[in-house]
Scaffold this active site. Structure first.
Site, PDB file in Angstrom:
ATOM      1  N   GLU A  57     107.526  43.934  64.506  1.00  0.00           N
ATOM      2  CA  GLU A  57     108.129  44.411  63.273  1.00  0.00           C
ATOM      3  C   GLU A  57     109.567  44.842  63.532  1.00  0.00           C
ATOM      4  O   GLU A  57     110.008  44.916  64.689  1.00  0.00           O
ATOM      5  CB  GLU A  57     107.311  45.580  62.689  1.00  0.00           C
ATOM      6  CG  GLU A  57     105.908  45.170  62.285  1.00  0.00           C
ATOM      7  CD  GLU A  57     105.093  46.305  61.696  1.00  0.00           C
ATOM      8  OE1 GLU A  57     103.986  46.032  61.211  1.00  0.00           O
ATOM      9  OE2 GLU A  57     105.553  47.456  61.721  1.00  0.00           O
ATOM     10  N   HIS A 108     111.056  52.400  52.049  1.00  0.00           N
ATOM     11  CA  HIS A 108     110.631  51.108  52.579  1.00  0.00           C
ATOM     12  C   HIS A 108     111.431  50.028  51.872  1.00  0.00           C
ATOM     13  O   HIS A 108     111.540  50.034  50.645  1.00  0.00           O
ATOM     14  CB  HIS A 108     109.133  50.889  52.360  1.00  0.00           C
ATOM     15  CG  HIS A 108     108.566  49.831  53.249  1.00  0.00           C
ATOM     16  ND1 HIS A 108     108.840  48.492  53.072  1.00  0.00           N
ATOM     17  CD2 HIS A 108     107.754  49.906  54.337  1.00  0.00           C
ATOM     18  CE1 HIS A 108     108.219  47.797  54.007  1.00  0.00           C
ATOM     19  NE2 HIS A 108     107.551  48.618  54.787  1.00  0.00           N
ATOM     20  N   ARG A 131     114.476  49.885  59.246  1.00  0.00           N
ATOM     21  CA  ARG A 131     114.263  50.008  57.806  1.00  0.00           C
ATOM     22  C   ARG A 131     115.453  50.607  57.066  1.00  0.00           C
ATOM     23  O   ARG A 131     115.744  50.228  55.936  1.00  0.00           O
ATOM     24  CB  ARG A 131     113.013  50.853  57.539  1.00  0.00           C
ATOM     25  CG  ARG A 131     111.746  50.150  57.939  1.00  0.00           C
ATOM     26  CD  ARG A 131     110.539  51.040  57.732  1.00  0.00           C
ATOM     27  NE  ARG A 131     109.315  50.318  58.093  1.00  0.00           N
ATOM     28  CZ  ARG A 131     108.097  50.841  57.999  1.00  0.00           C
ATOM     29  NH1 ARG A 131     107.949  52.081  57.580  1.00  0.00           N
ATOM     30  NH2 ARG A 131     107.044  50.136  58.336  1.00  0.00           N
ATOM     31  N   HIS A 158     108.940  55.993  50.831  1.00  0.00           N
ATOM     32  CA  HIS A 158     107.812  55.583  51.669  1.00  0.00           C
ATOM     33  C   HIS A 158     107.321  56.660  52.626  1.00  0.00           C
ATOM     34  O   HIS A 158     106.112  56.868  52.756  1.00  0.00           O
ATOM     35  CB  HIS A 158     108.226  54.344  52.456  1.00  0.00           C
ATOM     36  CG  HIS A 158     107.149  53.764  53.322  1.00  0.00           C
ATOM     37  ND1 HIS A 158     105.948  53.318  52.811  1.00  0.00           N
ATOM     38  CD2 HIS A 158     107.096  53.555  54.666  1.00  0.00           C
ATOM     39  CE1 HIS A 158     105.198  52.853  53.793  1.00  0.00           C
ATOM     40  NE2 HIS A 158     105.857  52.997  54.935  1.00  0.00           N
ATOM     41  N   ARG A 209     112.178  56.585  61.020  1.00  0.00           N
ATOM     42  CA  ARG A 209     110.945  56.217  61.715  1.00  0.00           C
ATOM     43  C   ARG A 209     110.928  54.737  62.052  1.00  0.00           C
ATOM     44  O   ARG A 209     111.151  53.883  61.196  1.00  0.00           O
ATOM     45  CB  ARG A 209     109.727  56.554  60.846  1.00  0.00           C
ATOM     46  CG  ARG A 209     108.403  56.121  61.470  1.00  0.00           C
ATOM     47  CD  ARG A 209     107.231  56.596  60.649  1.00  0.00           C
ATOM     48  NE  ARG A 209     107.119  55.930  59.379  1.00  0.00           N
ATOM     49  CZ  ARG A 209     106.506  54.765  59.169  1.00  0.00           C
ATOM     50  NH1 ARG A 209     105.984  54.106  60.198  1.00  0.00           N
ATOM     51  NH2 ARG A 209     106.408  54.248  57.961  1.00  0.00           N
TER      52      ARG A 209
END
Length: 649
Positions: free
Chosen positions: A195, A315, A370, A431, A466
């Protein structure tokens, strides 16, 4: 409520964090009516070592052994009967952190798991991507640490990062041993996905429903454990605290049974707060409806230290209903998440002119962290005056798409979109809260007897942003690390039953009548939407000092207007209701976010402000919020009940 006395003045304090690897200063957001920072030494663990001071006195141990039997009988007699219940451990929240912790401490005493809705209704259940851990020979703990720290814009606590990345693989193996089923490759080994922000394939997953599978396995184990009692539809109102000198002590929690409208009190020796985040301070969030910041707000009212609330992760890719061939019949309670793994498996982002745009913003393109991707999409939407962009995975083989993302494929197909043939319309949505209740390496807080794990906690792992799939990992690691100190504290916390009855109970406002309550709830729902609108408009992905100050003013005015409306309609300070109490928690969390954002005079990670657009090394500091002055607090920021004197042990 902690506020900033002078938001245009630097809040850089001269106190340092004592770290194993060096010293670091911090921003302090003062809660007292003074422009000076609160002068207090604070390690990352909040200076909570007193919570674990255990006397070696033989006489004291004999006293405890003698009284444990009587205390245990009191616990068991109060579990099912009456509105006050006694347990060794109370766990607030039924996500991965709460359930994993409950299963461990149940070996040492009785456990109440208190959950706001159904046990499965948690952020864990909605987590699609997976859990990151070093499980491949070509990967390393150092690499996982590096990726985490880079994604966190170098604000991560290095010791915490090392602990989580080192212990993570064992936590995964424990889940597998408990029956959690993850995807395997043709070679029989775990299939590891990649990811954004990760340099290796290290994401353990169960298709695109990983959280659901973990929740299933944990709930199955919890239901089999005779020492764990699940209390569904119990909304946590406030922590029961007392003052022992300068130290706050936690003794349990008051809850509202939302089905019977009865106030139920849980007296416990230890409380674990694992209540998730606060996504619903924004109008569009991937979080379930229960994520209204209850744990963060309760802890703040109970004098817990709060940290890094400015770092709200949006997100980049939630499903944009505006772009679907068939629009949903009604607005969603929460946005549908399109997992990071879609981009990890080769998904490409385009604007509506089918121009690929991510390479212009970052060399990592779609695999950038992100915060970078969300800001890039936000910029595209503003430049083109559009409501969504497109995420295309259709160039991959259909069987691969359907095997890796069956849940996403099914959701889109019911609205006329075949993701094996068509791009997915996506838009950023709130998110994850990277900030929260400040915790040490064992989940301890500055409130004695109160531990935290999961999204409600700020452990220092995430820093300013994060890294994908580190959230479930953090929850598992800290739920496990909190066990031994909790057990130690429980064994030393034998309290007399009569000493714990000093808090007056909150009142359910039946006397106001259905018409008045209906009017209050109607106005509360309107105020909730107004708050969410303010947060999106002024405290979104891109910020400015003027807009943050405007948000601070508007939120303050809205809160006072709403409270005035409540009390004009007969509401009293000790009254509780689900929607009203959720609203006060949303106000509290929104103000914590705004105050923290105003304190950070740089752009770092998830906090981007046009007034200070660059990263400043001198400002690589956590934001710390101490409890506010009770003299200046409103109903929204004040505990409903609190004892001034600590019950004797």
């Amino acid at each position: 409520m902690a506020t900033i006395a002078q938001s245009n003045v630097s809040l850089h304090c001269g106190r340092q964090f004592k770290k194993a690897h060096g010293c670091r200063q911090a921003y302090f957001v003062s809660g007292v009516a003074s422009p000076r920072c609160m002068q207090k030494n604070l390690s990352w663990s909040c200076g909570v070592s007193k919570a674990f001071e255990i006397s070696s006195s033989r006489n004291l141990q004999l006293y405890i052994n003698h009284n444990c039997k009587n205390y245990r009988r009191a616990i068991l007699s109060g579990i099912r009967n009456g509105s006050t219940k006694y347990f060794d451990f109370a766990v607030i929240g039924s996500g991965v952190a709460g359930l994993r912790y409950a299963l461990e401490v149940a070996r040492h005493g009785t456990v109440a798991v208190i959950t706001k809705a159904e046990p499965h209704e948690s952020n864990t259940n909605y987590a699609q991507g997976g859990v990151s851990a070093v499980l491949c020979p070509s990967d390393s703990v150092e690499s996982h640490m590096h990726d985490t720290i880079v994604a966190g814009a170098y604000l991560c606590d290095e010791e915490t990062v090392r602990v989580v990345c080192t212990e993570g693989p064992d936590r995964i193996r424990e889940l597998i041993a408990m029956g959690a089923s993850f995807d395997h490759g043709e070679d029989g080994n775990l299939h590891l996905a990649r990811e954004g922000g990760h340099s290796h394939r290290r994401i353990v997953h169960a298709a695109d429903m990983t959280g659901r599978e973990i929740e299933r396995a944990l709930l199955e184990a919890v239901r089999k454990d005779p020492n764990i009692y699940m209390f569904e539809h119990h909304f946590a109102i406030d922590l029961l605290t007392s003052q022992d000198g300068s130290e706050a002590v936690c003794h349990g929690v008051d809850t509202l049974n939302t089905e019977t409208l009865e106030v139920v009190r849980f007296i416990s020796k230890v409380v674990l707060l694992a209540s998730g985040g606060a996504g619903h301070i924004y109008p569009s969030t991937t979080n379930p409806p229960v994520a209204t910041g209850d744990g963060i707000a309760m802890a703040h009212r109970a004098q817990a230290v709060i940290s890094n609330m400015e770092f709200v992760q949006f997100h980049p890719t939630s499903l944009a209903d505006d772009g679907l061939p068939i629009r949903p019949n009604k607005a969603r309670e929460n946005a549908f998440l399109i997992t990071e793994a879609v981009r990890g498996d080769g998904g490409i982002l385009y604007n509506l002119d089918m121009e690929r745009f991510m390479p212009f913003y970052d060399d990592r393109a779609e695999l950038a962290p992100r915060d970078v991707v969300a800001r890039s999409i936000d910029d595209q939407l503003k430049k083109h005056n559009e409501k969504y962009v497109l995420l295309d995975i259709s160039h991959q083989p259909s069987e691969k798409i359907l095997s890796h993302f069956p849940n996403i494929a099914a959701e889109c197909l019911q609205y006329g979109l075949d993701i094996t043939q068509q791009p997915i319309p996506v838009v950023p949505a709130a998110h994850y809260m990277c900030g929260g209740v400040r915790a040490g390496l064992q989940g301890e807080t500055n409130v004695r007897g109160l531990y935290v794990a999961g999204e409600v906690a700020c452990t220092g792992l995430h820093g300013a942003n994060r890294l994908a799939s580190n959230s479930l990992l953090e929850a598992l690691v800290f739920a496990r690390r909190a066990v031994q100190p909790s057990v130690d504290h429980m064994k030393m916390s034998v309290k007399g039953r009569s000493a714990l009855e000093g808090w007056a109970k909150p009142i359910v406002p039946r006397a106001l009548g259905n018409a008045v309550l209906s009017n209050i709830n109607r106005r509360t729902r309107e105020v909730r939407k107004e708050l969410q609108s303010i947060m999106w408009e002024y405290v979104g992905i891109v910020r400015s000092t003027t807009r943050l100050q405007t948000a601070e003013m508007k939120i303050g005015e809205l809160e006072l207007e709403w409270e005035a409306f409540l009390f004009q309609n007969g509401w009293e300070p000790t009254m509780v209701g689900l929607e009203a109490c959720e609203m006060r928690n949303l106000f509290c969390c929104a103000k914590l976010v705004v105050s923290s954002a105003l304190a950070r005079r740089e752009s770092r990670g998830l906090h981007y402000t046009i007034d200070f657009p660059h990263v400043e090394e001198s400002k690589r500091l956590p934001t710390i919020i101490f409890p506010g002055s009770p003299l200046s607090s409103t109903w929204s920021s004040r505990q409903l009940q609190r004892q001034p004197v600590c019950p004797k042990y």
